[in-house]
Each structure stands twice: as structure tokens, then as C-alpha cells.
Scaffold this active site. Structure first.
Site, PDB file in Angstrom:
ATOM      1  N   ARG A  40      34.159  46.278  49.576  1.00 38.06           N
ATOM      2  CA  ARG A  40      34.972  45.894  48.400  1.00 38.06           C
ATOM      3  C   ARG A  40      36.271  46.703  48.319  1.00 38.06           C
ATOM      4  O   ARG A  40      37.285  46.208  47.827  1.00 38.06           O
ATOM      5  CB  ARG A  40      34.150  46.052  47.108  1.00 38.06           C
ATOM      6  CG  ARG A  40      34.793  45.352  45.890  1.00 38.06           C
ATOM      7  CD  ARG A  40      33.804  45.263  44.737  1.00 38.06           C
ATOM      8  NE  ARG A  40      34.288  44.441  43.626  1.00 38.06           N
ATOM      9  CZ  ARG A  40      34.789  44.935  42.501  1.00 38.06           C
ATOM     10  NH1 ARG A  40      34.883  46.241  42.323  1.00 38.06           N
ATOM     11  NH2 ARG A  40      35.208  44.116  41.549  1.00 38.06           N
ATOM     12  N   ILE A  66      39.815  40.617  40.697  1.00 43.42           N
ATOM     13  CA  ILE A  66      38.670  40.544  41.620  1.00 43.42           C
ATOM     14  C   ILE A  66      37.439  40.540  40.716  1.00 43.42           C
ATOM     15  O   ILE A  66      37.335  41.340  39.775  1.00 43.42           O
ATOM     16  CB  ILE A  66      38.661  41.723  42.629  1.00 43.42           C
ATOM     17  CG1 ILE A  66      37.419  41.656  43.548  1.00 43.42           C
ATOM     18  CG2 ILE A  66      38.722  43.085  41.952  1.00 43.42           C
ATOM     19  CD1 ILE A  66      37.471  42.668  44.724  1.00 43.42           C
ATOM     20  N   SER A  67      36.525  39.611  40.957  1.00 44.88           N
ATOM     21  CA  SER A  67      35.375  39.447  40.067  1.00 44.88           C
ATOM     22  C   SER A  67      34.480  40.687  40.062  1.00 44.88           C
ATOM     23  O   SER A  67      34.437  41.459  41.025  1.00 44.88           O
ATOM     24  CB  SER A  67      34.536  38.241  40.501  1.00 44.88           C
ATOM     25  OG  SER A  67      35.288  37.051  40.439  1.00 44.88           O
ATOM     26  N   GLN A  68      33.731  40.823  38.969  1.00 52.16           N
ATOM     27  CA  GLN A  68      32.748  41.909  38.834  1.00 52.16           C
ATOM     28  C   GLN A  68      31.666  41.732  39.910  1.00 52.16           C
ATOM     29  O   GLN A  68      31.188  40.615  40.141  1.00 52.16           O
ATOM     30  CB  GLN A  68      32.124  41.796  37.438  1.00 52.16           C
ATOM     31  CG  GLN A  68      31.124  42.881  37.126  1.00 52.16           C
ATOM     32  CD  GLN A  68      30.300  42.538  35.897  1.00 52.16           C
ATOM     33  OE1 GLN A  68      30.403  41.448  35.330  1.00 52.16           O
ATOM     34  NE2 GLN A  68      29.466  43.469  35.510  1.00 52.16           N
TER      35      GLN A  68
END
Ligand code: SAH
Length: 220
Positions: A40, A66-68
Site C-alpha cells: 500500500r 485511496i480507499s480504507q
């Protein structure tokens, strides 16, 4: 200090806590492995690297996020992917979700409406060695007819209603996860399944907050 390991622990705790809603009390081994593999920190801006393994969404520029990690994990889980599957993603962003999908499926097509984000994600994914992800600049409302139908579709920006083109491009037996709602903080994550007769079965899984899915008209 947040590490890949503490991120995995935070994800698993949230998966357990939300099992009543999602119906999934655990992640399957393949999804765990994909979340452990995807780097990530490579997908967040330089000045955010310290936060890369916090279980939080982060800004990536162009007003996007950016998504969780938990959301990436549970949406991936709900797709029940097989290693022969072809997946369509709407909303490439930085490419992190696409990377997770690519660890589990045979081929990922991902559509992004912001050209700069698509170019950056494409270059980043190639540099990281992902050779089964095809990033395209396109309006996700239309899907990708040239490569349809898909075993699974994942939408990571929220339209006001499920786009007809996308349900049409799902294979019988296929699954789609999609956040739907008019307001940013009043969206529902839906799981749609198309049965062998072509009928759609829909379940409201979780309240979520995604950026809105824009139409290309809004951007020109
Ligand atoms: N999947 C990303 C999160 C993406 S955020 C991740 O892995 O973190 C949502 C993205 O959807 C943004 O990059 C936004 O530009 C894009 N988007 C919004 N409307 C779109 C549309 N109509 N078609 C394709 N992409 C769209």
C-alpha cells in the site's frame, strides 16, 4: 507505528465487528494473502507514506482518495473471486484496489475518468510488476462492452443508482459490489448477484462513504 501487520489486525477486527451486516466473519485465505502482498505504501503520495498502513482512507490528489484497507478487503471478499475470473473495476484512483484484485483473479480491467490518475496508476502498476491489469480512461457508467461479460464488477465511486450497462455486463452467476447514494455520507454498499436465469438479487450490505461517480459530461 503502523505496519502491514497492524493493518491486517485492524482489518480483521473490523471484519469481525461488521459480520452481522456483511455475513462474513472472516476473510478467506486468498483475500488475506492479497492484502498482505499489495504494497500500500507504493500507492500513497510520498508525504503520506507514514500513514500507508493505517486502516484509513487517504487523499491522493485530484480531490480523490485511496480507499480504507478494510473496505478494500471486504469488497474483495464479497466478490468471491476465482483465479480464472475476469474482473471490471470502476474508479482506478491510485490502483491499489486493482492490485489486490489482480492477486486473486486472472485479469483486471479498470476504468478511470481522470486521465492523470489513470496514467499514474498504469505506470505504477507496471513498475510493480502487475501484468494482468489493464487501465483505461473511460466513463464507468458505460462499463467496458468490448471485454464483457465479467465474472465480477467492483465500483469504487458512488453513482446515484446502479448503472444499467454494468448489470448488463455481468455474467450469469456473477457478482457486483457497488456503493449507491446521492449524498456522500448516506450511501449503501450493495451486493448484486446475477443468477443463472439472468435475474438480479440485491442485498444492502453496509453504509459507506465514497467519492461520487461523475459523468464525463460533468468534467468537460
Ligand atoms: N479504487 C481506488 C479508489 C478510487 S476513488 C483505490 O484503490 O483506492 C474513486 C475513483 O473513481 C476516483 O479516482 C475518481 O476519479 C473515479 N471516478 C469517478 N467517477 C468515475 C467514472 N464515471 N468513471 C470512472 N472513474 C470514475
Amino acid at each position: 507505528m503502523q505496519t502491514h501487520q497492524t493493518m491486517m489486525e485492524a482489518i480483521m477486527a473490523e471484519v469481525h465487528a461488521t459480520a452481522y451486516a456483511t455475513g462474513r466473519g472472516n476473510l478467506s485465505p486468498g483475500v488475506i494473502k492479497a492484502m498482505q502482498q499489495a504494497p500500500r505504501h507504493e500507492f500513497v503520495p510520498e508525504n503520506m507514506r507514514k500513514l500507508a498502513y493505517a486502516n484509513e482512507p487517504l487523499p491522493i490528489g485530484h480531490g480523490q482518495t485511496i480507499s480504507q484497507p478494510y473496505i478494500v478487503a471486504i469488497m474483495t471478499e464479497l466478490l468471491s473471486l476465482k483465479d480464472t475470473d475476469t474482473v471490471l473495476e470502476i474508479g482506478t484512483g491510485c490502483g491499489y484496489q486493482a492490485a489486490v484484485l489482480a492477486c486473486l483473479a486472472a485479469q483486471v480491467y479498470t476504468l478511470e475518468v481522470v486521465e492523470e490518475l489513470a496514467a499514474e496508476a498504469s505506470a505504477r502498476l507496471a513498475r510493480l510488476g502487475f501484468d494482468n491489469i489493464d487501465v483505461r480512461v473511460a466513463d464507468g457508467h458505460e462499463g467496458l462492452p468490448a471485454h464483457a461479460p465479467f465474472d465480477a464488477i467492483i465500483v469504487t465511486a458512488a453513482p446515484e443508482a446502479v448503472p444499467m450497462a454494468l448489470t448488463g455486463q455481468l455474467k450469469p452467476g456473477g457478482r457486483m459490489v457497488i456503493p449507491v447514494g446521492t449524498y456522500r455520507y448516506a450511501q449503501s454498499l450493495l451486493l448484486l448477484e446475477k443468477d443463472s436465469a439472468g435475474d438480479i438479487h440485491e442485498r444492502d450490505v453496509l453504509p459507506v462513504a465514497f467519492v461520487p461517480m461523475v459523468s464525463s459530461l460533468q468534467r468537460s
